[in-house]
Design a protein around this motif. Structure first.
Motif, mmCIF file in Angstrom:
data_model
loop_
_atom_site.group_PDB
_atom_site.id
_atom_site.type_symbol
_atom_site.label_atom_id
_atom_site.label_comp_id
_atom_site.label_asym_id
_atom_site.label_seq_id
_atom_site.Cartn_x
_atom_site.Cartn_y
_atom_site.Cartn_z
ATOM 1 N N ILE A 9 7.236 3.154 -0.207
ATOM 2 C CA ILE A 9 5.781 3.088 -0.353
ATOM 3 C C ILE A 9 5.161 2.328 0.818
ATOM 4 O O ILE A 9 4.133 2.741 1.367
ATOM 5 C CB ILE A 9 5.407 2.418 -1.690
ATOM 6 C CG1 ILE A 9 5.904 3.267 -2.867
ATOM 7 C CG2 ILE A 9 3.897 2.220 -1.795
ATOM 8 C CD1 ILE A 9 5.712 2.610 -4.215
ATOM 9 N N VAL A 10 5.778 1.208 1.207
ATOM 10 C CA VAL A 10 5.265 0.408 2.320
ATOM 11 C C VAL A 10 5.312 1.201 3.622
ATOM 12 O O VAL A 10 4.383 1.145 4.436
ATOM 13 C CB VAL A 10 6.077 -0.903 2.447
ATOM 14 C CG1 VAL A 10 5.832 -1.559 3.797
ATOM 15 C CG2 VAL A 10 5.689 -1.869 1.336
ATOM 16 N N HIS A 11 6.396 1.956 3.818
ATOM 17 C CA HIS A 11 6.551 2.738 5.051
ATOM 18 C C HIS A 11 5.418 3.760 5.193
ATOM 19 O O HIS A 11 4.941 4.023 6.309
ATOM 20 C CB HIS A 11 7.897 3.449 5.045
ATOM 21 C CG HIS A 11 8.178 4.210 6.308
ATOM 22 N ND1 HIS A 11 8.484 3.605 7.501
ATOM 23 C CD2 HIS A 11 8.173 5.554 6.553
ATOM 24 C CE1 HIS A 11 8.664 4.521 8.435
ATOM 25 N NE2 HIS A 11 8.485 5.711 7.887
ATOM 26 N N ILE A 12 4.966 4.308 4.077
ATOM 27 C CA ILE A 12 3.880 5.297 4.108
ATOM 28 C C ILE A 12 2.578 4.660 4.571
ATOM 29 O O ILE A 12 1.790 5.278 5.304
ATOM 30 C CB ILE A 12 3.705 5.927 2.711
ATOM 31 C CG1 ILE A 12 4.957 6.752 2.350
ATOM 32 C CG2 ILE A 12 2.462 6.798 2.653
ATOM 33 C CD1 ILE A 12 4.952 7.278 0.932
ATOM 34 N N HIS A 13 2.347 3.400 4.169
ATOM 35 C CA HIS A 13 1.066 2.743 4.458
ATOM 36 C C HIS A 13 1.101 1.837 5.688
ATOM 37 O O HIS A 13 0.108 1.184 6.006
ATOM 38 C CB HIS A 13 0.622 1.916 3.245
ATOM 39 C CG HIS A 13 0.262 2.758 2.065
ATOM 40 N ND1 HIS A 13 1.177 3.081 1.081
ATOM 41 C CD2 HIS A 13 -0.901 3.371 1.724
ATOM 42 C CE1 HIS A 13 0.582 3.832 0.173
ATOM 43 N NE2 HIS A 13 -0.667 4.021 0.533
ATOM 44 N N MET A 14 2.212 1.800 6.411
ATOM 45 C CA MET A 14 2.285 0.991 7.621
ATOM 46 C C MET A 14 1.475 1.621 8.751
ATOM 47 O O MET A 14 1.384 2.852 8.851
ATOM 48 C CB MET A 14 3.738 0.849 8.086
ATOM 49 C CG MET A 14 4.518 -0.251 7.407
ATOM 50 S SD MET A 14 6.181 -0.361 8.117
ATOM 51 C CE MET A 14 6.811 -1.786 7.263
ATOM 52 N N ASP A 15 0.926 0.766 9.598
ATOM 53 C CA ASP A 15 0.277 1.297 10.792
ATOM 54 C C ASP A 15 1.323 1.489 11.886
ATOM 55 O O ASP A 15 2.522 1.278 11.672
ATOM 56 C CB ASP A 15 -0.855 0.370 11.254
ATOM 57 C CG ASP A 15 -0.364 -1.042 11.577
ATOM 58 O OD1 ASP A 15 0.839 -1.207 11.829
ATOM 59 O OD2 ASP A 15 -1.195 -1.972 11.574
ATOM 60 N N GLU A 16 0.867 1.905 13.071
ATOM 61 C CA GLU A 16 1.817 2.196 14.160
ATOM 62 C C GLU A 16 2.556 0.970 14.667
ATOM 63 O O GLU A 16 3.600 1.098 15.319
ATOM 64 C CB GLU A 16 1.092 2.873 15.329
ATOM 65 C CG GLU A 16 -0.138 2.134 15.853
ATOM 66 C CD GLU A 16 -1.388 2.414 15.046
ATOM 67 O OE1 GLU A 16 -2.454 1.867 15.381
ATOM 68 O OE2 GLU A 16 -1.291 3.186 14.061
#
Length: 344
Positions: A92-99
């Motif tokens: 879930i965190v990986h989906i919402h991480m920025d670049e």
């Protein structure tokens, strides 16, 4: 913005083992407080005269081993719960991480809440069984253990009984996440410095404070959930529950009507007292296990300190470090063989 940091020097298996061992140790040490908390939430006769008297009455009626009722089931639940929670949280965190690999604090908290709900869904039957084992009198036990409880509940009450009260876990996740968010949003004001500069002690205090606020806000949902898990017409005294009800709404109404609104926080004293030793032991045990794993992986000079091993690139993953070591050994071996041939 808050960076989501994980130590890439540990394998996934090592991370789960560290979390699991730390959880088992801290749960086992603080089990007496957990037992008293659950009994207070269910409303058994042990807790009619307050927090301290509950320990004395429990010891007199059931003996010292009663303080660890259901602990093995609770510990067993840790491993699948931790593994599922960690894997789901990272996705879930990986989906919402920025670049840059960053995520806002509130999104990280929401991700943790969603991961917790998914992990709870898979392991919820173990929580129901834990509540039943804690609520029963261990000298006149209906259930002899985890497997016996599971088969007995499934056979006499049906499979859905093992998920009774699960909706309250979902509802309770909302105030829990709100509590965590309120604490972490105001940490800068509390310490008057940025998150990145917090010491280990500050992070520990932050965790205890967030847990205290979040668990207090969600505690009524957990209290009703424990009552729903424990109540059964197939058990003596309906499982020891202090009110009789037909469902979630009925339980809320009966508790407030007969015991008052504040009874929804029955057991909050034991829960609050438990927070500091539980998280203290959890943190210290995890760090100890982590140091042992880092030492075995070759990153630090001793399992008793975090001093880096000279010449070891700490940015390499465990597999990359092992491959680099094999390459160095192979190169050294070739150099030695070449030297020997030149001598001849």
């Amino acid at each position: 913005m808050a960076a989501v940091n994980k130590d890439d020097r540990l394998t996934g298996c090592q991370s789960c083992l560290c979390v699991g061992f730390a959880g088992i140790f801290s749960k086992s040490v603080t089990s007496p407080l957990e037992v008293v908390k659950i009994l207070s939430q269910v409303g058994t006769y042990h807790c009619k005269r307050g927090f301290l008297h509950s320990f004395l009455l429990l010891y007199r009626n059931e003996g010292g081993r009663s303080f660890w009722k259901g602990n093995s089931t609770s510990c067993l639940r840790l491993f699948p719960y931790s593994a599922i929670h960690l894997a789901t949280y990272r996705k879930i965190v990986h989906i919402h991480m920025d670049e840059l690999g960053h995520i806002t604090q509130w999104r990280a908290i929401v991700a943790g809440g969603l991961a917790g709900i998914i992990a709870a869904l898979v392991t919820y039957p173990l929580e129901v069984i834990e509540t039943r084992l804690v609520a029963q009198n261990c000298r006149e036990s209906k259930y002899k253990g985890l497997l016996h409880a599971f088969s007995n509940i499934y056979r006499t009450e049906g499979f859905l009984t093992l998920y009774r009260g699960f909706s309250l876990s979902v509802l309770g996740a909302v105030p829990f996440s709100v509590g965590c968010c309120v604490v972490y949003v105001n940490l800068d004001k509390l310490w008057q410095e940025q998150h990145s500069r917090f010491t280990s002690m500050q992070n520990f205090i932050n965790g205890c404070l967030a847990a205290g606020v979040a668990q207090t806000l969600s505690f009524p949902f957990e209290t009703v959930k424990r009552k729903m898990q424990a109540q059964s017409s197939f058990l003596p005294h309906y499982g020891g529950v202090d009110v009789h009800f037909t469902g979630m709404i009925s339980c809320f109404k009966q508790v407030i009507k007969t015991k008052g609104v504040l009874s929804l926080w029955s057991g909050i004293t034991a829960n609050t007292v438990k927070i500091v030793p539980y998280y203290g032991l959890l943190f210290s045990c995890f760090e100890m296990c982590k140091q042992i794993c880092l030492y075995q992986n070759g990153y630090i000079v001793s399992p008793l300190s975090y001093k880096p091993k000279p010449g070891v690139d700490q940015s390499l993953g465990p597999q990359e470090l092992q491959e680099f070591r094999r390459y160095l050994r192979h190169r050294n071996l070739q150099t030695q063989n070449s030297t020997m041939r030149n001598r001849w």
